[in-house]
Design a protein around this motif. Structure first.
Motif, mmCIF file in Angstrom:
data_model
loop_
_atom_site.group_PDB
_atom_site.id
_atom_site.type_symbol
_atom_site.label_atom_id
_atom_site.label_comp_id
_atom_site.label_asym_id
_atom_site.label_seq_id
_atom_site.Cartn_x
_atom_site.Cartn_y
_atom_site.Cartn_z
ATOM 1 N N PHE A 251 0.813 -1.202 0.000
ATOM 2 C CA PHE A 251 0.000 0.000 0.000
ATOM 3 C C PHE A 251 0.850 1.257 0.000
ATOM 4 O O PHE A 251 0.515 2.247 -0.659
ATOM 5 C CB PHE A 251 -0.939 -0.002 1.213
ATOM 6 C CG PHE A 251 -1.830 1.200 1.279
ATOM 7 C CD1 PHE A 251 -2.859 1.358 0.369
ATOM 8 C CD2 PHE A 251 -1.645 2.179 2.245
ATOM 9 C CE1 PHE A 251 -3.686 2.474 0.422
ATOM 10 C CE2 PHE A 251 -2.463 3.291 2.301
ATOM 11 C CZ PHE A 251 -3.488 3.446 1.382
ATOM 12 N N ARG A 252 1.951 1.269 0.721
ATOM 13 C CA ARG A 252 2.815 2.448 0.801
ATOM 14 C C ARG A 252 3.958 2.396 -0.211
ATOM 15 O O ARG A 252 4.815 3.270 -0.211
ATOM 16 C CB ARG A 252 3.403 2.566 2.210
ATOM 17 C CG ARG A 252 2.342 2.751 3.304
ATOM 18 C CD ARG A 252 2.977 2.712 4.680
ATOM 19 N NE ARG A 252 1.975 2.804 5.735
ATOM 20 C CZ ARG A 252 1.498 3.948 6.227
ATOM 21 N NH1 ARG A 252 1.925 5.092 5.752
ATOM 22 N NH2 ARG A 252 0.603 3.940 7.182
ATOM 23 N N PRO B 205 -1.299 11.735 -4.061
ATOM 24 C CA PRO B 205 -1.967 11.710 -5.372
ATOM 25 C C PRO B 205 -2.267 10.278 -5.806
ATOM 26 O O PRO B 205 -1.608 9.331 -5.378
ATOM 27 C CB PRO B 205 -0.946 12.375 -6.310
ATOM 28 C CG PRO B 205 -0.121 13.241 -5.398
ATOM 29 C CD PRO B 205 -0.041 12.502 -4.102
ATOM 30 N N LEU B 206 -3.241 10.136 -6.704
ATOM 31 C CA LEU B 206 -3.803 8.834 -7.040
ATOM 32 C C LEU B 206 -2.739 7.841 -7.493
ATOM 33 O O LEU B 206 -2.756 6.682 -7.074
ATOM 34 C CB LEU B 206 -4.855 9.000 -8.141
ATOM 35 C CG LEU B 206 -5.576 7.736 -8.572
ATOM 36 C CD1 LEU B 206 -6.379 7.184 -7.386
ATOM 37 C CD2 LEU B 206 -6.494 7.999 -9.745
ATOM 38 N N ASP B 207 -1.792 8.233 -8.320
ATOM 39 C CA ASP B 207 -0.842 7.280 -8.886
ATOM 40 C C ASP B 207 0.591 7.506 -8.417
ATOM 41 O O ASP B 207 1.540 7.053 -9.014
ATOM 42 C CB ASP B 207 -0.859 7.364 -10.423
ATOM 43 C CG ASP B 207 -2.181 6.892 -10.982
ATOM 44 O OD1 ASP B 207 -2.602 5.790 -10.611
ATOM 45 O OD2 ASP B 207 -2.782 7.629 -11.776
ATOM 46 N N ARG C 198 -1.867 3.624 -6.095
ATOM 47 C CA ARG C 198 -3.183 3.144 -5.687
ATOM 48 C C ARG C 198 -3.775 2.212 -6.737
ATOM 49 O O ARG C 198 -4.448 1.234 -6.402
ATOM 50 C CB ARG C 198 -4.129 4.323 -5.458
ATOM 51 C CG ARG C 198 -3.772 5.149 -4.233
ATOM 52 C CD ARG C 198 -4.816 6.222 -3.987
ATOM 53 N NE ARG C 198 -4.468 7.023 -2.817
ATOM 54 C CZ ARG C 198 -5.216 8.009 -2.349
ATOM 55 N NH1 ARG C 198 -6.353 8.319 -2.955
ATOM 56 N NH2 ARG C 198 -4.851 8.692 -1.285
ATOM 57 N N ARG C 199 -3.540 2.513 -8.011
ATOM 58 C CA ARG C 199 -4.097 1.676 -9.060
ATOM 59 C C ARG C 199 -3.480 0.281 -9.044
ATOM 60 O O ARG C 199 -4.180 -0.715 -9.252
ATOM 61 C CB ARG C 199 -3.892 2.341 -10.419
ATOM 62 C CG ARG C 199 -4.814 3.528 -10.637
ATOM 63 C CD ARG C 199 -4.628 4.151 -11.995
ATOM 64 N NE ARG C 199 -5.553 5.271 -12.190
ATOM 65 C CZ ARG C 199 -5.536 6.074 -13.239
ATOM 66 N NH1 ARG C 199 -4.623 5.899 -14.192
ATOM 67 N NH2 ARG C 199 -6.413 7.056 -13.345
ATOM 68 N N HIS D 204 -2.183 -1.186 -6.407
ATOM 69 C CA HIS D 204 -2.681 -1.855 -5.206
ATOM 70 C C HIS D 204 -4.121 -2.338 -5.414
ATOM 71 O O HIS D 204 -4.484 -3.455 -5.008
ATOM 72 C CB HIS D 204 -2.617 -0.897 -4.019
ATOM 73 C CG HIS D 204 -2.837 -1.573 -2.694
ATOM 74 N ND1 HIS D 204 -4.042 -1.501 -2.027
ATOM 75 C CD2 HIS D 204 -2.023 -2.358 -1.934
ATOM 76 C CE1 HIS D 204 -3.958 -2.187 -0.901
ATOM 77 N NE2 HIS D 204 -2.748 -2.722 -0.813
ATOM 78 N N THR D 205 -4.933 -1.526 -6.066
ATOM 79 C CA THR D 205 -6.304 -1.939 -6.365
ATOM 80 C C THR D 205 -6.313 -3.102 -7.343
ATOM 81 O O THR D 205 -7.092 -4.057 -7.190
ATOM 82 C CB THR D 205 -7.106 -0.767 -6.940
ATOM 83 O OG1 THR D 205 -7.099 0.320 -6.001
ATOM 84 C CG2 THR D 205 -8.534 -1.167 -7.241
ATOM 85 N N LEU D 206 -5.450 -3.040 -8.360
ATOM 86 C CA LEU D 206 -5.367 -4.135 -9.332
ATOM 87 C C LEU D 206 -4.966 -5.437 -8.657
ATOM 88 O O LEU D 206 -5.514 -6.506 -8.976
ATOM 89 C CB LEU D 206 -4.357 -3.784 -10.429
ATOM 90 C CG LEU D 206 -4.126 -4.872 -11.487
ATOM 91 C CD1 LEU D 206 -5.422 -5.172 -12.245
ATOM 92 C CD2 LEU D 206 -3.022 -4.450 -12.461
ATOM 93 N N ALA D 207 -4.037 -5.383 -7.709
ATOM 94 C CA ALA D 207 -3.638 -6.593 -6.975
ATOM 95 C C ALA D 207 -4.832 -7.182 -6.226
ATOM 96 O O ALA D 207 -5.019 -8.409 -6.197
ATOM 97 C CB ALA D 207 -2.507 -6.257 -6.001
ATOM 98 N N THR D 208 -5.649 -6.303 -5.642
ATOM 99 C CA THR D 208 -6.835 -6.781 -4.931
ATOM 100 C C THR D 208 -7.816 -7.431 -5.896
ATOM 101 O O THR D 208 -8.418 -8.466 -5.587
ATOM 102 C CB THR D 208 -7.512 -5.619 -4.189
ATOM 103 O OG1 THR D 208 -6.535 -4.933 -3.377
ATOM 104 C CG2 THR D 208 -8.632 -6.127 -3.295
ATOM 105 N N VAL D 209 -7.974 -6.843 -7.075
ATOM 106 C CA VAL D 209 -8.858 -7.423 -8.100
ATOM 107 C C VAL D 209 -8.376 -8.816 -8.494
ATOM 108 O O VAL D 209 -9.163 -9.769 -8.578
ATOM 109 C CB VAL D 209 -8.924 -6.512 -9.340
ATOM 110 C CG1 VAL D 209 -9.649 -7.220 -10.488
ATOM 111 C CG2 VAL D 209 -9.613 -5.207 -9.016
#
Length: 454
Positions: free
Chosen positions: A117-118, A445-447, A122-123, A125-130
């Motif tokens: 996460f750190r 920021p988001l990315d 964010r994208r 990390h979200t992709l890994a969750t997907v």
């Protein structure tokens, strides 16, 4: 000591312990994705607090599922060599597909979920969750394809006593597969929903009124309230499919001895296989025919029609009623909780005390359902193709008893530790609440990944 009976008990012990953890992870991965997306959309760090708490539960459940799955797979060679010798051409590839397409996906990207996460955007990390969530569902797909094929085999031919696939589409999408897969995915959703809401209720009882507690509580309650009526409908359709392809199993589930119309629904009884009748029977006239055939005169198969070819009646009969009874209790608790949580904006303390033990109601329902379908398949290992007694290996009863005792002791310890960790994580989250959000992470920021050490 009968090696066949002991081997069946040993495999049943392994599968009972193993299935506890996939029944959580299959849907918990998607719940984590929901938490992650809600944080990305709202910027509310309480969603990430929920994510951080439950990703630890996911990782622990995944690890125990892997360990118990490995020991279970070894038994195909040690206890049940006849199984792989006869149907290994079909079972082997399906198990391999599960490892290659699902397990690696989960194992690789779970590390990013836990520690990235750190360190990543964010994208990413979200992709890994997907990908992890998709991997859990893909794993269920392949395992349920094999199990369903054992229940309703299709797309194969026997050559010199060995099964060979003639159509992999028919092997995978066999007659019972869509019903079993849907039923299991919904069961996993309910297991995860009640676990999330139950441990959130424990946090509530400990005085936690933080935003993350309310978010996880509402998520679990809403998911459970939505899925349970769908599961009831799907379960009915699954039962009708079973009636078509495995009528002896349905007869055992209903403890119905005589084939005919106007058959009663037996609510409670003590099936006596020697006398071939039910003792202490409590029933509703004609209801079994109405449920199974949608008409009072509908003909329902009886056990006497399958004498010597039907499963043990009492275990299937009682397991089915435990599953159904647990489902009804889930419906009542989830809808009651939903009324208070979403309409009254509060959770009554007595209801919270009920929800805490209901955290593990999904396990009860899954195990009862699994016993119903697996014991209900007997005396067949692969229905109509291979009997269970023909697959057991040349083991001494004492050897199987010794390893069985070892498994029971080990699994008892692991289960106690697992439950202890779940309670610890819930209490830890209750103590910490949302008092210490990380503004650096929130404002990132988001990315833009964070630098290591910040």
């Amino acid at each position: 000591m009968d090696p066949l009976l002991l081997s069946r008990i040993q495999f049943g012990t392994n599968i009972s312990f193993h299935i506890l953890f996939p029944s959580i992870t299959i849907s918990l991965g998607w719940i984590l994705l929901f938490f992650r997306l809600r944080y990305s959309r709202t910027g509310d760090y309480a969603w990430m607090n929920a994510y951080f708490t439950w990703v630890k539960v996911f990782a622990l459940s995944f690890a125990l599922g892997v360990v118990s799955g490995v020991t279970m797979s070894f038994q195909f060679g040690t206890n049940w060599p006849g199984y792989m010798e006869t149907v290994g051409n079909i079972a082997g590839p399906l198990l391999a597909y599960e490892v290659l397409t699902a397990f690696f996906l989960e194992a690789v990207f779970l590390g990013i979920m836990l520690f990235g996460f750190r360190r990543v955007s964010r994208r990413v990390h979200t992709l890994a969750t997907v990908l992890v969530a998709a991997g859990t569902t893909l794993s269920a797909f392949w395992i349920l394809a094999l199990n369903s094929w054992m229940q309703t085999p299709a797309g194969f031919e026997m050559r010199d006593g060995v099964a060979h696939a003639t159509s992999w589409l028919e092997v995978i999408f066999n007659p019972s597969f869509p019903y079993r897969l849907t039923h299991m995915l919904l069961a996993s959703g309910l297991t995860a929903a009640f676990l999330v809401s139950g441990l959130s209720a424990l946090r509530y009882l400990m005085g936690d009124r933080s935003a993350s507690m309310w978010k996880t509580l509402r998520t679990g309650v809403a998911l459970g309230a939505i899925l349970i009526p769908i599961q009831i409908v799907v379960g009915d359709q699954h039962g009708l499919n079973t009636l078509e392809h495995q009528p002896a199993k349905i007869a055992a589930m209903e403890a119905n001895w005589e084939t005919g119309g106007n058959r009663p629904l037996v609510l409670f009884a003590w099936p006596d296989e020697e006398a071939r009748e039910n003792l202490y029977e409590v029933y509703v006239p004609d209801l079994a025919s109405i449920i199974l055939r949608h008409t009072p005169s509908g003909v329902v198969p009886g056990l006497n029609q399958f004498e010597g070819e039907h499963p043990p009646v009492a275990p299937v009969f009682f397991a089915f009623r435990v599953m159904v009874g647990t489902g009804v209790l889930m419906l009542l608790v989830s809808w009651t909780a939903a009324w208070f949580v979403f309409r009254r904006r509060r959770l009554p303390t007595p209801l919270a005390y009920v929800m805490v033990p209901m955290a593990f109601s999904g396990w009860v329902a899954v195990l009862a359902g699994w016993y119903t379908t697996e014991i209900g398949r007997q005396p067949w290992l692969v229905h109509g193709v291979m009997r269970t007694e023909d697959a057991v290996g040349p083991l001494a009863g004492g050897e199987v008893a010794f390893t069985l005792a070892g498994y029971l002791a080990l699994y008892a310890v692991l289960l106690v530790v697992y439950l202890g960790v779940l309670v610890y994580l819930a209490l830890k989250a209750a103590r910490e609440g949302d008092d210490q959000p990380d503004p650096v992470v929130q404002d990132r920021p988001l990315d833009q990944p964070m630098q290591a050490g910040k």
